[in-house]
Design an enzyme around this catalytic site. Structure first.
Site, PDB file in Angstrom:
ATOM      1  N   ASP A  96       0.843  -1.186   0.000  1.00 21.96           N
ATOM      2  CA  ASP A  96       0.000   0.000   0.000  1.00 21.96           C
ATOM      3  C   ASP A  96       0.885   1.246   0.000  1.00 21.96           C
ATOM      4  OD1 ASP A  96      -2.628   1.442   0.512  1.00 21.96           O
ATOM      5  OD2 ASP A  96      -1.402   2.108   2.208  1.00 21.96           O
ATOM      6  N   TYR A 101       2.642  10.083   0.106  1.00 18.91           N
ATOM      7  CA  TYR A 101       3.634   9.562   1.045  1.00 18.91           C
ATOM      8  C   TYR A 101       5.024  10.031   0.640  1.00 18.91           C
ATOM      9  CZ  TYR A 101      -0.118   6.417   2.552  1.00 18.91           C
ATOM     10  OH  TYR A 101      -1.292   5.878   3.009  1.00 18.91           O
TER      11      TYR A 101
END
Length: 186
Positions: A96, A101
């Site tokens: 994931d 991020y």
């Protein structure tokens, strides 16, 4: 001994609880614990279980490697890649990640990890939180300062054109042609 989230020791390799720990808590395991799982998996761990996502045809490992904190300082890339490899060696096949991020760096690292093994992993990514959208569409989720000290904002933006752009950029950073699951990140 290996711990879960730094405070509770992993159960003995032969205990029935072992599979529950791997299935329920692997996301919070420290890198040293993932290494322990990988080096002991052939002798002690139960095979990784997989689950089918309804009628999608996508099968995911019950433990998913969360790549949110895998970006950051480039001098630590070797350790981050070693941690992710240990998770794959322990049987994790689903990863994931998201463009947000570490502002794309997480996807770049995942791309390095899966090079040459795309057929053995499932990539789950997200869309809808933009730090790189000059149009300033959407509600501000949070503000931050970039590397140059300039104030910036992360905004919610799930407009179709934004989703398409995020998917295209994710495919580039990951170095793949397809994604197994795209989720709206809110």
């Amino acid at each position: 001994p290996p711990t879960i989230g730094g405070d509770r020791a992993l159960p003995d390799a032969g205990s029935a609880e072992r599979s529950v720990v791997m299935l329920g808590c692997a996301a919070s395991l420290a890198p040293s614990n993932l290494h322990w799982l990988a080096t002991n998996s052939s002798r002690t761990a139960l095979p990784m279980q997989h689950v089918q996502l309804e009628s999608s045809g996508v099968s995911l490992s019950r433990v998913v490697l969360g790549a949110m904190a895998l970006g950051g300082a480039r001098h630590a890339d070797a350790r981050r890649l070693a941690t992710m490899r240990a998770a794959l060696d322990a049987g994790v096949t689903s990863i994931d990640t998201a463009p947000l991020y570490e502002f794309g760096r997480s996807e770049e690292l995942v791309g390095q990890l899966i090079a040459g093994r795309r057929d053995r992993v499932q990539i789950l990514t997200k869309v809808g939180l933009r730090w790189d959208d000059p149009s300033e569409h959407g509600k501000v989720l949070f503000e931050y300062r970039d590397a140059a000290g300039k104030p910036r904002a992360v905004r919610r933006n799930s407009r179709p054109e934004s989703v398409r752009l995020e998917v295209d950029r994710s495919l580039q950073r990951l170095g793949v042609e397809t994604l197994d699951l795209v989720q709206v990140h809110h």
